[in-house]
Design an enzyme around this catalytic site. Structure first.
Site, PDB file in Angstrom:
ATOM      1  N   CYS A 124     -37.153  13.792  -2.407  1.00  0.00           N
ATOM      2  CA  CYS A 124     -38.092  14.076  -1.325  1.00  0.00           C
ATOM      3  C   CYS A 124     -37.341  14.137  -0.001  1.00  0.00           C
ATOM      4  O   CYS A 124     -36.156  14.516   0.033  1.00  0.00           O
ATOM      5  CB  CYS A 124     -39.201  13.028  -1.296  1.00  0.00           C
ATOM      6  SG  CYS A 124     -40.584  13.435  -0.203  1.00  0.00           S
ATOM      7  N   ASP A 193     -42.908   4.619   0.835  1.00  0.00           N
ATOM      8  CA  ASP A 193     -44.218   4.741   1.476  1.00  0.00           C
ATOM      9  C   ASP A 193     -44.891   3.390   1.560  1.00  0.00           C
ATOM     10  O   ASP A 193     -45.654   3.115   2.479  1.00  0.00           O
ATOM     11  CB  ASP A 193     -45.098   5.737   0.723  1.00  0.00           C
ATOM     12  CG  ASP A 193     -44.808   7.138   1.219  1.00  0.00           C
ATOM     13  OD1 ASP A 193     -43.861   7.748   0.706  1.00  0.00           O
ATOM     14  OD2 ASP A 193     -45.488   7.578   2.159  1.00  0.00           O
TER      15      ASP A 193
HETATM   16  C1  RUB Z   1     -42.685  11.335   1.858  1.00  0.00           C
HETATM   17  C2  RUB Z   1     -41.959  10.295   1.078  1.00  0.00           C
HETATM   18  C3  RUB Z   1     -40.828   9.592   1.783  1.00  0.00           C
HETATM   19  C4  RUB Z   1     -41.374   8.308   2.432  1.00  0.00           C
HETATM   20  C5  RUB Z   1     -40.349   7.658   3.360  1.00  0.00           C
HETATM   21  O1  RUB Z   1     -43.864  11.781   1.237  1.00  0.00           O
HETATM   22  O2  RUB Z   1     -42.300   9.965  -0.034  1.00  0.00           O
HETATM   23  O3  RUB Z   1     -39.844   9.226   0.873  1.00  0.00           O
HETATM   24  O4  RUB Z   1     -42.530   8.608   3.192  1.00  0.00           O
HETATM   25  O5  RUB Z   1     -40.039   8.529   4.417  1.00  0.00           O
HETATM   26  P1  RUB Z   1     -44.765  12.907   1.970  1.00  0.00           P
HETATM   27  P2  RUB Z   1     -39.443   7.978   5.804  1.00  0.00           P
HETATM   28  O6  RUB Z   1     -43.879  14.076   2.220  1.00  0.00           O
HETATM   29  O7  RUB Z   1     -45.873  13.181   1.011  1.00  0.00           O
HETATM   30  O8  RUB Z   1     -45.281  12.293   3.262  1.00  0.00           O
HETATM   31  O9  RUB Z   1     -38.185   7.225   5.461  1.00  0.00           O
HETATM   32  O10 RUB Z   1     -39.185   9.219   6.616  1.00  0.00           O
HETATM   33  O11 RUB Z   1     -40.477   7.088   6.418  1.00  0.00           O
END
Ligand code: RUB
Length: 312
Positions: A124, A193
């Protein structure tokens, strides 16, 4: 359209995405709302702020950074509208600065786990995970990245873009090629998340497959997570809700018409058991998943009663 409405819509349609960015955008939307409410009545002001909180709270259900940020910004005790307004503005600014600093600190801490010559697999797009990789690269470590596409929304392209702009050698792979490619990886680094009280990780669907494959191949599995990604409500025995997104993200409406009896499941996140996690890099240090309870009760400092309120 007000910044509040615009932010809520952008979080819902994923123009603003990633747990950290969602949290910062929501905090700034509350700040803007506090600045723009025109009233002399504190009750009226409080009511409007609660409505704004509720609107943002309901945009996406899984990333706990969102309700945590909203609660932090809404912690105010005031006798007048002006007092309330200035406390909310100060809370939002402090949250955003703290959040940006946390990501930088996570980068420094996590980069120490990345050795020269490492290939890092990621999934992701996580700002915190990317920060670890970029910080390691900036310290002149000769590293490379394997990035998954991350169907259906292809957040892997965002990761690829970041890595390419930074000049980090990167290989893009299909989500289904994770196990095949794990033998080339020296570490897996992903974002979060939510982290539950027992140290389980909720992150983009497919993360648990990276964890399984890493476990099998004895590749360290590292999570990059600010402390506001830990979920106080799991202390009350609640489960983190897994967002189910629209089927059209998986199959176009035209194709769906072709098979009217077909069911499509589109969970946006999955759960990685704590036993597959080697380390969680937070801004307060690299900790084992077993310390989640401590982070929630001691670091976030939320009493069970407060954790139980959703503020709505
Ligand atoms: C994003 C996702 C990321 C986490 C952490 O999912 O799973 O790994 O949110 O991101 P989506 P960060 O694209 O559905 O929002 O480290 O930027 O907080």
């Amino acid at each position: 359209m007000t910044i509040l409405l615009e932010t809520a819509e952008k979080i819902r349609n994923m123009e603003i995405r990633g747990a950290g960015r969602i949290a910062r955008a929501a905090a700034l939307a509350l700040k803007d709302e506090a600045k723009s409410i025109e009233t002399d009545s504190l009750d009226d002001f409080n009511g409007k702020m609660k409505a704004a909180y509720k609107m943002l709270y309901l945009t996406r259900p899984t990333a706990v950074s969102l309700p945590n940020a909203l609660r932090i910004v809404m912690r105010y005790k005031a006798a007048t509208v002006e007092e309330a307004r200035s406390q909310i503005i100060a809370n939002a600014d402090a949250f955003v600065t703290g959040s940006e600093n946390a990501v930088k600190r996570i980068g420094e801490i996590g980069a120490r786990r990345i050795k020269d010559g490492y290939t890092i697999m990621t999934h992701c797009n996580s700002s915190a995970a990317a920060q670890i990789i970029q910080t390691a690269f900036k310290t002149k470590k000769d590293i490379s990245v394997i990035a998954t596409e991350t169907r259906p929304r292809m957040q892997g392209y965002v990761t690829v873009d970041i890595m390419q702009k930074a000049g980090i050698p990167t290989t893009l792979i299909l989500d289904s090629a994770v196990r095949y490619n794990m033998k080339k990886a020296d570490a897996v680094v992903v974002g979060a998340d939510a982290i539950t009280v027992n140290g389980n990780l909720i992150n983009k669907v497919g993360t648990s497959q990276l964890a399984l494959a890493a476990h099998e191949a004895r590749v360290p599995f590292i999570v990059a997570a600010e402390t506001y990604k830990f979920s106080p409500r799991t202390l009350l025995g609640e489960l983190v809700e897994i967002e189910e997104r629209d089927p059209s993200e998986v199959l176009s409406p035209e194709m769906q018409k072709k098979w009217p009896n077909l069911k499509i499941a589109n969970p946006a996140f999955d759960i990685t058991p704590h036993s597959y996690i080697d380390l969680i890099c937070t801004e307060i240090g690299a900790i084992p998943p077993e310390m989640a309870y401590w982070v929630i009760t001691e670091k976030l400092g939320w009493e069970i009663e407060e954790a139980g309120e959703n503020g709505i």
